[in-house]
Design a protein around this motif. Sequence first.
Motif, PDB file in Angstrom:
ATOM      1  N   ILE A 142      50.680  46.029  49.836  1.00  0.00           N
ATOM      2  CA  ILE A 142      51.416  45.490  51.090  1.00  0.00           C
ATOM      3  C   ILE A 142      50.881  46.198  52.505  1.00  0.00           C
ATOM      4  N   GLY A 143      50.512  44.996  53.050  1.00  0.00           N
ATOM      5  CA  GLY A 143      50.260  45.017  54.588  1.00  0.00           C
ATOM      6  C   GLY A 143      48.552  45.405  54.588  1.00  0.00           C
ATOM      7  N   SER A 172      50.369  41.624  49.873  1.00  0.00           N
ATOM      8  CA  SER A 172      50.370  41.062  51.424  1.00  0.00           C
ATOM      9  C   SER A 172      49.573  41.175  52.008  1.00  0.00           C
ATOM     10  N   GLN A 174      47.725  42.232  56.164  1.00  0.00           N
ATOM     11  CA  GLN A 174      48.268  42.636  57.227  1.00  0.00           C
ATOM     12  C   GLN A 174      48.366  41.354  58.467  1.00  0.00           C
ATOM     13  N   THR A 196      52.323  39.902  55.890  1.00  0.00           N
ATOM     14  CA  THR A 196      53.052  41.308  56.385  1.00  0.00           C
ATOM     15  C   THR A 196      52.343  41.895  57.423  1.00  0.00           C
ATOM     16  N   ASN A 197      52.286  42.725  58.486  1.00  0.00           N
ATOM     17  CA  ASN A 197      52.592  43.706  59.413  1.00  0.00           C
ATOM     18  C   ASN A 197      53.819  44.843  59.593  1.00  0.00           C
ATOM     19  N   LEU A 198      53.211  45.744  58.226  1.00  0.00           N
ATOM     20  CA  LEU A 198      53.864  47.067  58.080  1.00  0.00           C
ATOM     21  C   LEU A 198      54.545  47.499  58.937  1.00  0.00           C
ATOM     22  N   THR A 390      55.513  40.379  61.356  1.00  0.00           N
ATOM     23  CA  THR A 390      55.759  39.805  60.618  1.00  0.00           C
ATOM     24  C   THR A 390      55.813  40.334  59.069  1.00  0.00           C
ATOM     25  N   THR A 391      57.037  40.476  58.577  1.00  0.00           N
ATOM     26  CA  THR A 391      58.065  41.677  57.595  1.00  0.00           C
ATOM     27  C   THR A 391      58.913  40.957  56.407  1.00  0.00           C
ATOM     28  N   ASN A 392      58.811  39.516  57.711  1.00  0.00           N
ATOM     29  CA  ASN A 392      59.861  39.056  56.643  1.00  0.00           C
ATOM     30  C   ASN A 392      59.381  38.969  54.690  1.00  0.00           C
ATOM     31  N   GLY A 393      57.515  38.115  54.882  1.00  0.00           N
ATOM     32  CA  GLY A 393      57.319  38.800  53.252  1.00  0.00           C
ATOM     33  C   GLY A 393      57.422  39.382  52.389  1.00  0.00           C
ATOM     34  N   LEU A 394      58.034  40.463  52.498  1.00  0.00           N
ATOM     35  CA  LEU A 394      58.332  41.533  52.191  1.00  0.00           C
ATOM     36  C   LEU A 394      59.151  41.374  50.869  1.00  0.00           C
TER      37      LEU A 394
END
Length: 421
Positions: A142-143, A172, A174, A196-198, A390-394
């Motif tokens: 992730i990220g 996902s 970054q 997704t940018n954590l 962009t965290t909706n991808g989580l």
Amino acid sequence: MFFYRLLARILFSAYALRLTVSARGDVYTERMGRLTAREGSGPLLWLHAASNGELTSARSVIDTLQSRAPGLRLLVTTNSETARTLAKSWGLDAILAPLDMPGPVHRFLDTMHPAALVVVENELWPERLTACAERGIPVFVIGARMSASSARNWGRVPDLARQVMESIRFLSAQDAASEARFRTLGLRPDRIGPVTNLKSAAKAANAETSLPFPRAMTLLAASTHEGEEEVALTAFAKAHAERPDLRLILAPRHPRRRDQVERLITATGLSHATRSRGDAPASATVIYHADTMGEMDLWYAAAGMTLVGGSLVDHGGHTPFEPAAHGSAMLHGPHTSNSAPAYDALRQAGGSVEVKTAEDLTTAILSLADPGKQAHLTRRATEALAGLATTNGLDHFYIELARATGLPDIANWPEAPCNSP
């Protein structure tokens, strides 16, 4: 894979030998995968974050997993003792990651039996990932970040790159550039989730600082590395000579450097106090040495200005999202490759001040020691970074993880089975 294993065995065996001589027992046993099984009947999730920055960026994910699935057992591994300490300060079960050799990795997996591995950002260790895949343990990243130079390096070993990419069930990236590089290296499109940018999920905690410092006149040097404290202290001392009401919170990245940093502070001749020694700062204290873990929210809350560490020396720069979330006017050096899109947006919007020398920093501190200017800069920073949140991808990650672990609540499906569409 054969040549990687041969090289890894040579390098890590030498490292392991040093551990037997110089390290504490817990470091050796954890690195070698000689562990004790965790108690509990629920699935165990293995989450790996290299160091403090990656771990901090995953904090909201960790909180979400724990709140949605109380039955999930979480084990965090890190590469650094500092990050391990940080994870433990959050009440997490945390150990050092096994060395990327067959022995340590397989011993770890034999003992822990994780239901899945979640990798934060850019820790793609071939032995670890392929061993998980061979055992049917799904790997999530992730990220994920992939720089152009890293992609070139992976491109020199295409067979190994394909094996590693094939081991990943869900990734996902970054940013769009990183995603494109993963595709080029062979990651299948059906295993790629939304960008997704954590780090963009950073939020200001309700932290009330007890420091007797005026916020607008306080500079935080956040997560500094060796070579940066000298610049920050030199610049601050010059600024303080002109504005005696200025205050500095110096928060090094690694608390183990306390004695070294204290000597630098003492050399300024300015009054100071050290957090880990239990020193209580007074209003006349000029420099507060914040050398503890897990308290950065306190320092952001106390500082109207933040110098982002890792940017004055070539460490790629730490996240700009945290100071922005806390409304702290941002200063940084030229080394910002770790969050290049975010820093590019800040430069274009005039949402931060870039400095290269101690003289630059002195000028910037004196200029920004003004509540109005700080508010203007933080407003521009917030606007510039909003488009990168962009965290909706989580949500896609949670769904895939729920399917892998058999815990539907992770995906926020109160009644739906894990194989629901």
